[in-house]
Design a protein around this motif. Structure first.
Motif, mmCIF file in Angstrom:
data_model
loop_
_atom_site.group_PDB
_atom_site.id
_atom_site.type_symbol
_atom_site.label_atom_id
_atom_site.label_comp_id
_atom_site.label_asym_id
_atom_site.label_seq_id
_atom_site.Cartn_x
_atom_site.Cartn_y
_atom_site.Cartn_z
ATOM 1 N N MET A 200 0.841 -1.198 0.000
ATOM 2 C CA MET A 200 0.000 0.000 0.000
ATOM 3 C C MET A 200 0.873 1.244 0.000
ATOM 4 O O MET A 200 1.911 1.292 0.662
ATOM 5 N N SER A 201 0.450 2.244 -0.762
ATOM 6 C CA SER A 201 1.126 3.541 -0.742
ATOM 7 C C SER A 201 0.078 4.643 -0.690
ATOM 8 O O SER A 201 -1.017 4.505 -1.251
ATOM 9 N N ALA A 202 0.398 5.740 -0.018
ATOM 10 C CA ALA A 202 -0.513 6.884 0.084
ATOM 11 C C ALA A 202 0.311 8.151 0.198
ATOM 12 O O ALA A 202 1.422 8.144 0.743
ATOM 13 N N TYR A 203 -0.255 9.242 -0.325
ATOM 14 C CA TYR A 203 0.451 10.525 -0.272
ATOM 15 C C TYR A 203 -0.575 11.635 -0.085
ATOM 16 O O TYR A 203 -1.553 11.720 -0.829
ATOM 17 N N ASP A 204 -0.361 12.471 0.922
ATOM 18 C CA ASP A 204 -1.287 13.562 1.215
ATOM 19 C C ASP A 204 -0.750 14.874 0.632
ATOM 20 O O ASP A 204 0.402 15.247 0.882
ATOM 21 N N ILE A 205 -1.606 15.541 -0.135
ATOM 22 C CA ILE A 205 -1.228 16.791 -0.785
ATOM 23 C C ILE A 205 -2.128 17.908 -0.257
ATOM 24 O O ILE A 205 -3.341 17.893 -0.473
ATOM 25 N N GLU A 206 -1.538 18.880 0.438
ATOM 26 C CA GLU A 206 -2.308 19.987 0.978
ATOM 27 C C GLU A 206 -2.543 21.033 -0.109
ATOM 28 O O GLU A 206 -1.601 21.644 -0.617
ATOM 29 N N ILE A 207 -3.814 21.203 -0.489
ATOM 30 C CA ILE A 207 -4.167 22.172 -1.521
ATOM 31 C C ILE A 207 -4.239 23.569 -0.922
ATOM 32 O O ILE A 207 -3.721 24.531 -1.482
ATOM 33 N N ASN A 208 -4.912 23.681 0.203
ATOM 34 C CA ASN A 208 -4.922 24.922 0.967
ATOM 35 C C ASN A 208 -5.192 24.574 2.426
ATOM 36 O O ASN A 208 -5.174 23.399 2.793
ATOM 37 N N LEU A 211 -8.365 22.211 2.566
ATOM 38 C CA LEU A 211 -8.595 21.134 1.604
ATOM 39 C C LEU A 211 -7.326 20.328 1.389
ATOM 40 O O LEU A 211 -6.249 20.883 1.147
ATOM 41 N N MET A 212 -7.470 18.998 1.479
ATOM 42 C CA MET A 212 -6.347 18.101 1.265
ATOM 43 C C MET A 212 -6.739 17.012 0.272
ATOM 44 O O MET A 212 -7.821 16.426 0.352
ATOM 45 N N PHE A 213 -5.840 16.717 -0.663
ATOM 46 C CA PHE A 213 -6.028 15.654 -1.657
ATOM 47 C C PHE A 213 -5.258 14.433 -1.189
ATOM 48 O O PHE A 213 -4.073 14.520 -0.882
ATOM 49 N N LYS A 214 -5.936 13.257 -1.141
ATOM 50 C CA LYS A 214 -5.351 12.059 -0.542
ATOM 51 C C LYS A 214 -5.444 10.865 -1.497
ATOM 52 O O LYS A 214 -6.335 10.018 -1.367
ATOM 53 N N PRO A 215 -4.529 10.749 -2.451
ATOM 54 C CA PRO A 215 -4.502 9.561 -3.311
ATOM 55 C C PRO A 215 -3.811 8.387 -2.620
ATOM 56 O O PRO A 215 -2.903 8.579 -1.798
ATOM 57 N N SER A 216 -4.226 7.177 -2.940
ATOM 58 C CA SER A 216 -3.600 5.973 -2.383
ATOM 59 C C SER A 216 -3.854 4.794 -3.311
ATOM 60 O O SER A 216 -4.716 4.851 -4.197
ATOM 61 N N ALA A 217 -3.112 3.732 -3.098
ATOM 62 C CA ALA A 217 -3.277 2.512 -3.892
ATOM 63 C C ALA A 217 -2.954 1.307 -3.023
ATOM 64 O O ALA A 217 -2.083 1.369 -2.150
ATOM 65 N N MET A 218 -3.668 0.231 -3.264
ATOM 66 C CA MET A 218 -3.424 -1.030 -2.572
ATOM 67 C C MET A 218 -3.287 -2.145 -3.605
ATOM 68 O O MET A 218 -4.182 -2.374 -4.422
ATOM 69 N N LEU A 219 -2.144 -2.825 -3.568
ATOM 70 C CA LEU A 219 -1.900 -3.974 -4.446
ATOM 71 C C LEU A 219 -1.925 -5.239 -3.606
ATOM 72 O O LEU A 219 -1.238 -5.335 -2.593
ATOM 73 N N ARG A 220 -2.740 -6.200 -4.042
ATOM 74 C CA ARG A 220 -2.835 -7.491 -3.359
ATOM 75 C C ARG A 220 -2.311 -8.582 -4.282
ATOM 76 O O ARG A 220 -2.870 -8.800 -5.355
ATOM 77 N N TYR A 221 -1.261 -9.252 -3.853
ATOM 78 C CA TYR A 221 -0.776 -10.418 -4.582
ATOM 79 C C TYR A 221 -1.306 -11.660 -3.884
ATOM 80 O O TYR A 221 -1.080 -11.858 -2.682
ATOM 81 N N LEU A 235 -10.848 13.597 -1.057
ATOM 82 C CA LEU A 235 -10.675 14.999 -0.689
ATOM 83 C C LEU A 235 -11.132 15.168 0.752
ATOM 84 O O LEU A 235 -12.255 14.784 1.104
ATOM 85 N N LYS A 236 -10.255 15.739 1.569
ATOM 86 C CA LYS A 236 -10.590 15.996 2.963
ATOM 87 C C LYS A 236 -10.884 17.473 3.146
ATOM 88 O O LYS A 236 -10.055 18.327 2.812
ATOM 89 N N PHE A 237 -12.067 17.755 3.685
ATOM 90 C CA PHE A 237 -12.528 19.136 3.812
ATOM 91 C C PHE A 237 -12.452 19.616 5.267
ATOM 92 O O PHE A 237 -13.156 19.088 6.139
ATOM 93 N N ASN A 238 -11.566 20.573 5.508
ATOM 94 C CA ASN A 238 -11.541 21.299 6.775
ATOM 95 C C ASN A 238 -11.464 20.384 7.996
ATOM 96 O O ASN A 238 -12.020 20.697 9.060
ATOM 97 N N GLU A 239 -10.795 19.229 7.852
ATOM 98 C CA GLU A 239 -10.643 18.281 8.961
ATOM 99 C C GLU A 239 -11.983 17.784 9.500
ATOM 100 O O GLU A 239 -12.055 17.302 10.642
ATOM 101 N N ILE A 240 -13.041 17.874 8.668
ATOM 102 C CA ILE A 240 -14.371 17.477 9.127
ATOM 103 C C ILE A 240 -14.856 16.211 8.432
ATOM 104 O O ILE A 240 -15.370 15.299 9.077
ATOM 105 N N PHE A 241 -14.698 16.117 7.106
ATOM 106 C CA PHE A 241 -15.141 14.914 6.410
ATOM 107 C C PHE A 241 -14.335 14.725 5.123
ATOM 108 O O PHE A 241 -13.697 15.640 4.614
ATOM 109 N N GLU A 242 -14.375 13.479 4.625
ATOM 110 C CA GLU A 242 -13.721 13.123 3.375
ATOM 111 C C GLU A 242 -14.743 12.561 2.395
ATOM 112 O O GLU A 242 -15.656 11.821 2.784
#
Length: 295
Positions: A200-208, A211-221, A235-242
């Motif tokens: 699994m990999s994930a990376y958090d990108i702070e837009i402002n 607002l935060m953009f949170k892409p991730s991926a999970m590979l199952r072998y 997308l995470k909004f104002n630390e309240i919901f995604e």
């Protein structure tokens, strides 16, 4: 109206081999309940956490997979994490319950990056109603009589890297291969549990600031099965919901929402629709509910 079980069993064995190939449950909220697959995650948040996940796959289909999962973890001292998890999984004629204890050890890489190494010990109770195969005319090997419904031990391991933005996780939660039901063409026979590996990999990108953009991926072998890959964006909004969406390669699409009701409580709901499956047009989708409480 629920679909007659005879059709479901036939679909499971002859049309949707993925239900046999993937022997352990998968989760839409994989990023938030890593304890179930990676022991190194225990204590990684340096908090005491309690979590639960309920997954109902192919809703409206009688006998379809149902999974209830529970976990707890805590951080002990400055470097040690401990956790426990319970997973109850029922898939057609198979039922299994796994209880696991996790141990993790923290190594500080730099001021912003920690690496956690984990070990998992578990006991698994497995049972298959092989009489059901005869009822629906599915050929079965005489060796199926040797399936032991008792408790079988197992071990696993994992590594988890975390800094302010990047998360990487690799784990093998069950290294040993106890006996279980296995598909072989049009017949059912006694086989072994398949080895599952998770990356699994994930990376958090702070837009402002809000607002935060949170892409991730999970590979199952999964041993002797096609790769299973989830691509997820949120997308995470104002630390309240995604708000998020996920695509499972050649299997389905999902959407989810996650609320931060307080600093200590998260509640989420996800809906997944199957694609490329013989069951895609005869079920009401997959529902998943996630809950986590932090101290």
């Amino acid at each position: 109206m629920k679909i007659n079980c005879i059709y479901i069993v036939l679909f499971a064995f002859f049309l949707t081999g993925n239900s046999i190939a993937q022997q352990d449950p998968s989760y839409i909220f994989y990023r938030y309940n890593m304890n179930f697959v990676n022991p190194a995650y225990a204590g990684a948040e340096e908090l005491t956490e309690f979590g639960a996940n309920v997954r109902s796959q192919w809703s409206g289909v009688s006998g379809a997979p149902e999974t209830q999962s529970f976990m707890a973890s805590t951080f002990v001292g400055k470097k040690v994490g401990l956790g426990v998890s319970v997973v109850n999984d029922k898939t057609f004629i198979e039922t299994q319950t796994s209880v696991a204890i996790d141990f993790s050890y923290k190594v500080q890489w730099d001021n912003y990056t920690n690496i956690y190494f984990g070990l998992k010990t578990s006991g698994n109770s497995y049972n298959a109603n092989t009489d059901g195969l005869m009822t629906f005319g599915i050929q079965s090997d005489p060796s199926l009589m040797n399936i032991d419904g008792g408790l079988t031990p197992n071990i696993g391991a994992g590594v988890y890297l975390q800094n302010r933005k990047l998360t990487l996780s690799f784990s093998i939660p069950k290294i040993l291969k106890p006996k279980r039901l296995e598909q072989d063409g049009g017949s059912a026979r006694l086989g072994r549990n398949k080895l599952h590996m998770y990356l699994m990999s994930a990376y958090d990108i702070e837009i402002n600031e809000k607002l935060m953009f949170k892409p991730s991926a999970m590979l199952r072998y999964i041993e002797n099965a096609p790769l299973s890959i989830d691509f997820t964006t949120a997308l995470k909004f104002n630390e309240i919901f995604e708000l998020g969406a996920a695509y499972r390669l050649n299997e389905g699409v999902a959407g989810f929402i996650l609320f931060e009701l307080a600093e200590s409580l998260s509640v989420g709901y996800a809906y997944e629709s199957s694609s490329g499956s013989s069951l895609a047009n005869i079920n009401n989708g997959t529902h998943e509910i996630f809950l986590k409480f932090r101290l």
